[in-house]
Enzyme design. Sequence first.
Site, short mmCIF file in Angstrom:
data_model
loop_
_atom_site.label_atom_id
_atom_site.label_comp_id
_atom_site.label_asym_id
_atom_site.label_seq_id
_atom_site.Cartn_x
_atom_site.Cartn_y
_atom_site.Cartn_z
N ASP A 1 -0.46 -12.51 2.18
CA ASP A 1 -1.13 -11.50 3.00
C ASP A 1 -1.35 -12.16 4.36
O ASP A 1 -2.46 -12.57 4.72
CB ASP A 1 -2.45 -11.09 2.35
CG ASP A 1 -3.07 -9.90 3.07
OD1 ASP A 1 -2.50 -9.47 4.10
OD2 ASP A 1 -4.12 -9.42 2.63
N ASP B 1 -10.69 -12.04 10.49
CA ASP B 1 -9.66 -12.13 9.47
C ASP B 1 -8.30 -12.29 10.15
O ASP B 1 -7.61 -11.32 10.37
CB ASP B 1 -9.74 -10.81 8.68
CG ASP B 1 -9.04 -10.83 7.36
OD1 ASP B 1 -8.72 -11.93 6.89
OD2 ASP B 1 -8.81 -9.75 6.81
N HIS C 1 -10.70 -14.50 3.32
CA HIS C 1 -11.94 -13.79 2.98
C HIS C 1 -12.98 -14.78 2.44
O HIS C 1 -14.18 -14.61 2.66
CB HIS C 1 -11.67 -12.71 1.94
CG HIS C 1 -10.74 -11.64 2.45
ND1 HIS C 1 -10.34 -10.57 1.67
CD2 HIS C 1 -10.14 -11.46 3.65
CE1 HIS C 1 -9.53 -9.79 2.36
NE2 HIS C 1 -9.38 -10.32 3.57
N ASP D 1 2.33 1.97 3.35
CA ASP D 1 3.30 1.03 3.94
C ASP D 1 4.72 1.50 3.68
O ASP D 1 5.60 1.30 4.51
CB ASP D 1 3.22 -0.38 3.30
CG ASP D 1 1.84 -0.99 3.34
OD1 ASP D 1 1.06 -0.63 4.22
OD2 ASP D 1 1.57 -1.84 2.46
N HIS E 1 0.88 -1.18 0.00
CA HIS E 1 0.00 0.00 0.00
C HIS E 1 0.91 1.22 0.00
O HIS E 1 2.01 1.18 0.57
CB HIS E 1 -0.83 0.10 1.27
CG HIS E 1 -1.73 -1.06 1.57
ND1 HIS E 1 -1.29 -2.21 2.18
CD2 HIS E 1 -3.07 -1.22 1.39
CE1 HIS E 1 -2.31 -3.04 2.34
NE2 HIS E 1 -3.40 -2.47 1.87
N ASP F 1 -5.59 -13.74 9.12
CA ASP F 1 -4.42 -13.61 8.22
C ASP F 1 -3.24 -14.46 8.65
O ASP F 1 -2.11 -13.96 8.80
CB ASP F 1 -3.98 -12.13 8.12
CG ASP F 1 -4.91 -11.29 7.26
OD1 ASP F 1 -5.71 -11.86 6.50
OD2 ASP F 1 -4.82 -10.04 7.35
C1 XLS Z 1 -7.63 -6.76 4.30
C2 XLS Z 1 -7.09 -6.97 2.98
C3 XLS Z 1 -5.98 -6.03 2.56
C4 XLS Z 1 -5.79 -6.06 1.07
C5 XLS Z 1 -4.97 -4.94 0.53
O1 XLS Z 1 -8.35 -7.55 4.85
O2 XLS Z 1 -6.69 -8.32 2.92
O3 XLS Z 1 -4.80 -6.30 3.23
O4 XLS Z 1 -5.23 -7.26 0.64
O5 XLS Z 1 -5.51 -3.71 0.85
CA CA Z 2 -5.76 -9.37 1.26
CA CA Z 3 -7.26 -10.51 5.16
#
Ligand code: XLS
Ligand code: CA
Ligand code: CA
Length: 437
Positions: free
Chosen positions: A337, A305, A269, A102, A99, A307
């Site tokens: 991610d 989420d 997601h 970042d 981003h 991750d």
């Molecule tokens: C958030 C998203 C984000 C996107 C990029 O849940 O995964 O990280 O991948 O903005």
């Molecule tokens: Ca993502």
């Molecule tokens: Ca995510």
Amino acid sequence: MKFYEGIEKIKYEGSKSTNPLSFKFYNPDEIIAGKTMREQLRFAMSYWHTMCAEGTDMFGAGTINKNYGSSDPMDSAKRKAYAAIELMDKLDIDYFCFHDRDIAPEADTLRETNQRLDVITDLLEELMKEHGKKVLWGTANCFGNKRYMHGAGTAPNADVFAFAAAQIKKAIEITVRLGGEGYVFWGGREGYETLLNTNMSLELDNMARLMTMARDYARSIGFKGDFYIEPKPKEPTKHQYDFDASTVLGFLRKYGLEKDFKLNIEANHATLAAHTFQHEVRVATDNNAFGSIDANQGDMLLGWDTDQFPTNVYDTTMCMYEILKAGGFTKGGLNFDAKTRRGSNTFEDISHSYIAGMDAFALGLRMADKIIKDGTIDKFVADRYASYNSGIGKKIIDGTATIAELEEYALNMGDVSTNISGKQEYLENVLNSIMFS
Ligand code: XLS
Ligand code: CA
Ligand code: CA
């Protein structure tokens, strides 16, 4: 400047190796399904999790410091760029995703923020050239700052829309400068909490307006890559507009964006939307809309989420099975991610996480190739629909059968005489036999 002293370049040592800092299954130069594993998997590092996130959650502050030895924000951002490239070298990763915020911290004005971005983009460009690193995709963080509390493109305030547009324009420019192969729109705060205060139809029209402007501008400055929408059903808003792959396809078609926009499917997601990861990939490939993958996994006992780095080999296998069958990645790749758990707070933990994710996808690729070469499952599916290859079935497929003709056919048929077993459990056995033989 070195930041990961004590961690050597990670190499493939095979499954028998006991060296925790080695790849057991990812052998970059080995050919699988006609390409090297490096070319098939196109691994990318996520700048936000890996270089920036310090483990903050709503109950406590960070557990790992990522200022890279400087408390001055711009000095730290420069050091971060060096650290990113060093880490990618050590992990043998060619791509990264980022981003705008970042890579360079936001300043008091947009003008100054953009100047900061230029400084870091110059540095990254130089380092990328020197180390042979590439950008898989770039994006704009249009959700973190409080100005985006009601969304960006879908904000009720036109000034917010304008600010987001300006930010996206700049993010596209730097993505193009860095040779990015994709540009992502993740919905951020594009969604709503209650219809009591929301004009949903205006918000969706505006979201499409913003994407259309972004596309037209990017093409005008020579961007040849793909745009991606990344579906997500919830979090941060209760109802995110980009709920899942099917919802996004409907949106793209409604607004005529389907030629330029593909899907960036994130595993976590998919499961938040109550789909399997494989389902979301299949929806994308079946609709000629598959773009890229955000490679991670959620925790099925938690509803958010998380991750996490992907380690579930069934999931990576079925993901790679879908991707290989669709012809492999073109401009997309596997972007991790994903972040270490808050309690895994050392730089070494970051290496273990990437090794876990890369090995899990390497295994997935190997297994997917075996499943396709074995052919039992594909043949089973083909045979299951064989009644559409001839007779009345073929007429249905060809579009020559009318509903009256089908009535006539059914009236004369008596009842359906064959209903063959779907053999799910047999196929699950076949899958395990192929994977673990
Ligand atoms: C958030 C998203 C984000 C996107 C990029 O849940 O995964 O990280 O991948 O903005
Ligand atoms: Ca993502
Ligand atoms: Ca995510």
